[in-house]
Write an enzyme that holds these catalytic residues in place. Sequence first.
Site, PDB file in Angstrom:
ATOM      1  CG  ASP A 197      -3.227  -0.881  -1.174  1.00  0.00           C
ATOM      2  OD1 ASP A 197      -3.297  -1.241   0.023  1.00  0.00           O
ATOM      3  OD2 ASP A 197      -3.148   0.313  -1.531  1.00  0.00           O
ATOM      4  CD  GLN A 253      -2.000   6.396   1.643  1.00  0.00           C
ATOM      5  OE1 GLN A 253      -1.129   5.600   1.986  1.00  0.00           O
ATOM      6  NE2 GLN A 253      -3.234   6.328   2.096  1.00  0.00           N
ATOM      7  CE  LYS A 269      -0.150   2.597   4.339  1.00  0.00           C
ATOM      8  NZ  LYS A 269      -0.971   3.205   3.280  1.00  0.00           N
TER       9      LYS A 269
END
Length: 293
Positions: A122, A99, A55
């Site tokens: 997200d 995460q 990422k």
Amino acid sequence: MADAKIIDGKALALEVRAQVAQGVAALKESHGVTPGLAVVLVGEDPASSVYVRNKGKQTAAAGMASFEHRLGADTAQADVLSLVEKLNADPKVHGILVQLPLPGQIDADAVIQAIDPAKDVDGFHAINAGRLMIGLPALVPCTPVGCILLARKALGDLTGAHAVVVGRSNIVGKPVAQLLLRENCTVTICHSRTRDLPAVTSQGDILIAAVGRPEMVKGGWIRPGACVIDVGINRIEGEGGKSKLVGDVDFAEAVKVAGSITPVPGGVGPMTIACLLRNTLRAARAIEGLDEE
Ligand code: NDP
């Protein structure tokens, strides 16, 4: 019947990332703003560590600022929450991603709900999930957006198609079903209590498998000519004891029946990070008071 057309997720992800890079350059040029993505990793889960590194690389390659925060596995929830607060207040940060999975002492939901919904790239915050449901602009989870872009790539307009989704998680199944509704599909959602699953899946013009069970969906479960999007990422033991990645669909069988299909790896996976970058650009534009892309 000829084998299914393989939907190339790597190629489409490259296209999406190139569009994002263009948008980032334009935003820098017109408003002097560099979109910034902060990624928080708690602990040393090896798979998560690889994702976070990728990422970071791809964020920088798109011309965005990347901020990585690596915390020890024994970090207290209060410390994660205070980092999230700091990132919420930081004007250089337009997107925040924590995460998952998080270590056991941390309540993942409490952390997600602490993220400013405007920076929730997200798309897991209740505000964004609710906005998606009632049709307002929202930051939408990345993997589901990737699934829709892949299905559109294969089929064009999805209007009127019967889409069957296997899985009802908040991360994939439910948001992808909402997005399919937005595309004017007729949507059926299946889960572990669905009766006679193969009879339901074989009705789908589009079949999206997000189950987490290696190669569960067999060729006979698929409507001939259907578009199959395989979200699953499962590590199993392959030949000679070597581990390999497989999806939730039995690819060797499905490719003989489907009209188009995403491979694993190289299908949905690469789209997820590309859509994360897309969300970060969208968040930056919205925070700066510009029209949504
Ligand atoms: P979850 O475990 O959260 O959800 C799985 C869903 O599948 C549940 O709704 C469950 O039903 C359903 N299910 C489980 N077993 C069966 C069964 N035998 N028959 C029918 N339905 C069943 O998983 P996620 O949604 O988070 O992830 C799904 C898969 O996608 C995983 O392989 C994961 O690794 C992968 N993934 C891939 C991503 C990518 O970037 N490509 C990103 C995110 C996930 P119930 O609700 O009834 O329990």
